[in-house]
Design an enzyme around this catalytic site. Structure first.
Site, mmCIF file in Angstrom:
data_model
loop_
_atom_site.group_PDB
_atom_site.id
_atom_site.type_symbol
_atom_site.label_atom_id
_atom_site.label_comp_id
_atom_site.label_asym_id
_atom_site.label_seq_id
_atom_site.Cartn_x
_atom_site.Cartn_y
_atom_site.Cartn_z
ATOM 1 N N PHE A 244 0.817 -1.219 0.000
ATOM 2 C CA PHE A 244 0.000 0.000 0.000
ATOM 3 C C PHE A 244 0.846 1.263 0.000
ATOM 4 C CE2 PHE A 244 0.895 0.009 4.503
ATOM 5 C CZ PHE A 244 0.622 1.277 4.981
ATOM 6 N N LYS A 245 2.085 1.162 0.446
ATOM 7 C CA LYS A 245 2.937 2.350 0.489
ATOM 8 C C LYS A 245 3.172 2.937 -0.911
ATOM 9 C CE LYS A 245 3.498 1.881 4.933
ATOM 10 N NZ LYS A 245 4.751 1.616 5.623
#
Length: 462
Positions: free
Chosen positions: A111-112
């Site tokens: 998700f980063k």
């Protein structure tokens, strides 16, 4: 839009200067001087937008005129054009009351990427436009490092150094960082925990002379751009479900260790997104769960778990929430942070605890429960959860009722954490990009967990 510090000694900072500053020069965290409001009519108008179009609309509320609209649109398109799914963050239905928002379709399967592809391109844009020197310094519990490196590797005018806790990230996470062979990338494996890495970063940024001398820029979620980018997918999930005729109260269950991902949801809620409940999911490093349920914020003993990206005892974004919990009273926030430094804990009064419980629910997931949830959802729903997402699903299952709809944020592809998946006796196939990592040489330097050891390496590198 301008930005100010949670501790009150920095204010009137423009968007680009806020991104470059990272940690405020008074040691606080930067927040918008006001939170823009999104009306129900605007939400309805946004329903037909693609992810990139939505991101442009949300960012424009915080950027104003500092970046021309055409440039902002290109930054967004360049950032999310690298994702493997056309929806960028697709929402998958598992049950009528449970959806999984897959945030792992970016270059590093985590998700980063959603925030760091944008921030990497933004730093490159600022460097080109202003001739600024960009020296990025960050710490990672596993995913931030690879995403940050991928966002800026090989880019002219930018150098990046990432600290990670030596042998305390998954093997795939380590390989994603350390197999990168670019001259502008330095990986430091720190003998210690992620909290040690994070402490070193904050203390080096707090040394304002050193920060300015070496042009240090932040990539961690202390950088407000990270939070703003993450608010977008909360809006996107809501809009996707609204298009499908969602009924019921909408919750988000968020695996989090540093409080950044769930704080982005809190910010979206304050902007006007109709979120019923923010569910904070953590693991045995349960400082945030204890804060929500007991009103005490106190780092405990570090525990290694099957969800290593949440193996965190000091949540760097917690100060931003305190700022709003205490009515934007910067003097009180500064006092609380000094108290935490001096006594090692913060205890909030009963009225504040009531306010916290009105905004968050929390559940800490132990290792055995994490594995049990992975096995259950694989067997019953043919859906393979990574261990962090499993914590989010476990929290959702334990804290929601039948009339509610919950979106659990899936923060990483399960291939990044095969150590946990294998314990469930599940055999998965690696995506080819991850499989290829195992045959590449690694590039990293092991250092002691001290400011001095890291500072020495930075001076040599920058």
């Amino acid at each position: 839009m301008h930005y100010k510090s949670t501790r009150g000694q920095v204010a009137g900072v423009g968007f680009i200067d806020a991104i470059l500053m990272g940690l405020a020069d008074d040691g606080g965290l930067l927040v918008p001087e006001h939170i823009p409001q999104v009306s129900a009519e605007t939400l309805k108008n946004w329903q037909s937008l693609s992810y990139a179009e939505l991101a442009t609309e949300v960012f424009s509320l915080f950027v104003n005129d500092e970046i021309p609209r055409s440039d902002l649109e290109k930054l967004v398109q360049d950032s999310y054009g690298t994702f493997r799914h056309p929806d960028v963050t697709p929402v998958r239905k598992v049950r009528d009351d449970l959806h999984i928002m897959e945030l792992f379709h970016g270059p590093t399967f985590a998700f980063k990427d959603v925030a760091l592809q944008f921030l990497g391109n933004l730093y490159s844009y600022v460097s080109r436009k202003t001739g600024s020197v960009i020296h990025i310094l960050g710490a990672t519990s596993g995913d931030t490092g690879a995403s940050a490196i991928e966002g800026v590797r090989g880019k002219e005018g930018i150098r990046i150094c990432i600290l990670h806790p030596h042998q305390k990230v998954s093997k795939v996470q380590e390989l994603q960082m350390t197999t990168v062979d670019n001259e502008n990338v330095l990986n430091l494996a720190v003998n210690g925990t992620f909290d040690d890495c994070q402490r070193i970063i904050k203390e080096l940024f707090a040394d304002v002379d050193f920060k300015h001398q070496y042009h240090l820029r932040a990539i961690n979620s202390i950088n407000i751009a990270r939070i703003l980018a993450q608010t977008v997918y909360y809006f996107y999930a809501y809009l996707q479900l609204a298009q499908q005729g969602m009924t019921g109260k909408l919750n988000f269950s968020v695996p989090t260790g540093n409080f950044g991902d769930i704080f982005a949801g809190y910010l979206a809620q304050r902007m006007g997104l109709p979120i019923h409940k923010l569910i904070l999911a953590t693991n045995e490093n349960n400082i945030l769960e204890r804060f929500v349920n007991e009103g005490v914020y106190q780092p405990g003993e570090f525990r290694g778990t099957y969800s290593p990206s949440m193996d965190i005892q000091v949540a760097s974004n917690f100060e931003r929430y305190l700022f709003y919990l205490y009515g934007e009273n910067t003097a009180e926030v500064a006092t609380l942070m000094e108290l935490l430094k001096a006594e090692g804990k913060i205890v909030i009064p009963e009225d504040k605890r009531t306010a916290v419980n009105a905004e968050f629910a929390a559940h800490a997931v132990e290792n055995d429960e994490c594995l049990a949830v992975i096995s259950k959802y694989y067997d019953e729903y043919d859906y393979l959860l990574d261990p962090h997402t499993a914590c989010g699903v476990a929290a959702s299952d334990g804290l929601t009722s039948a009339d509610e709809v919950t979106v659990t944020l899936s923060t990483a592809h399960p291939a990044k954490f095969n150590e946990a998946i294998a314990l469930c006796e599940i055999k998965q196939t690696y995506p080819e990009q991850i499989e290829a990592l195992f045959s590449k040489p690694q590039h990293q330097t092991i250092v002691d967990g001290t400011n001095e050891a890291v500072r020495d390496k930075l001076v040599q590198f920058f």
